[in-house]
Enzyme design. Sequence first.
Site, PDB file in Angstrom:
ATOM      1  CG  HIS A  55      41.473  44.022  33.431  1.00 29.80           C
ATOM      2  ND1 HIS A  55      41.802  45.215  32.579  1.00 29.80           N
ATOM      3  CD2 HIS A  55      42.742  43.204  33.174  1.00 29.80           C
ATOM      4  CE1 HIS A  55      43.107  44.915  32.222  1.00 29.80           C
ATOM      5  NE2 HIS A  55      43.780  44.066  32.587  1.00 29.80           N
ATOM      6  CB  SER A  85      45.908  44.097  29.868  1.00 32.14           C
ATOM      7  OG  SER A  85      46.034  44.883  30.934  1.00 32.14           O
TER       8      SER A  85
END
Length: 353
Positions: free
Chosen positions: A333, A190
């Site tokens: 995610h 990320s």
Amino acid sequence: MLKKLLTSRSVPPLPHAVSPAEWETLRPEMLKSLQDNVYGRMPAAVPVTSNITERDPAFLANRAIYDKVTISFAYAGRDYSFPVQIIQPKFRRKVPYFITLSFRSSVFDRYLPAEEIVSRGFGIAIVQYTSVAGDDNDFESGLGPMADDRTAPDAPGKIALWAYAASRTADYLLTRPECDAKNLIVIGHSRLGKTALVCGAHDERFAFVISNDSGCSGAAITRGKYGEDIAFITKTFPYWFAPRYAEYADRENALPFDQHWLLALTAPRHLLVGSAVEDTWADPASEFLSCRAASPAWELYGLPGLRSFDRLAVPGEKYHEGYIGYHLRPGAHFMARTDWCRYMDYIAAHRNK
Ligand code: GTR
């Protein structure tokens, strides 16, 4: 089909070069453009000193050595330091190390299957990002003052400073006799995937550069991207970037490049990009297209970049044949065990001898 998709999104090509030598001359200009417009200046490398403050010689069932190390350096008349945790597998002559930019400092973390990584013969160097510089607008503590005047349009943001710390960690690791200098790896998820890409673009000592779900201002093509865009990211996290980046909010077409330039700066080394299909905020298709658009940089060296079908990836697929490895994981995610296993499989197959 992929070419058409890139054209329909007006993605500019890589700078034109006909040989590796010519490409090498373009590298500094490309880095400068990314620094000026997105991440800010990268402070110059300076020598580091190190101090082992803690050691467990029988870590992980006596299969590893754990060291806590303080890395220190002086920059522009100020002293800086940050901690790093090293896990060195035992009984290996040469150890390829993952420098992992981590959200949390615990060795046993949901994003880090440490025992499995070590059992496969890899070492781990954990750089916990907020112990380098806070994830906020404070440029007074940690490495923050290295940014100097944050009103300068090209002042370094936090991503540049975290990336700088990963490079200084490499300086230290390379002094350890067991460190396999030919197979140094930088990895992050990320915002820290963005950081790993920036670090790997600047620092050619990294043989493998790994971005997990890095999305906007990371691996994903910006023009025509779904989910997060420059307007959102520069409003929410202005301190990650050079102040000038906010000028491109809702004007992505004005950028003189797109994110595949960042990926291409890894060439001719190995680049690994992992996406997750439900991670629409990061936009897996834009990450995949970026790998495709970066590939000509490797082709200049006569090496395959991304080897894939001429269509978007489907969940569960991995492309591991080229110098760019890509996989699309089912799910959301996250930095999953599956992601780590894919990366370790790729490195085992492509490791430099
Ligand atoms: C989000 C941000 C993304 C990504 C993510 C993360 O809030 O919008 O760009 O970096 O955080 O780092 O977890």
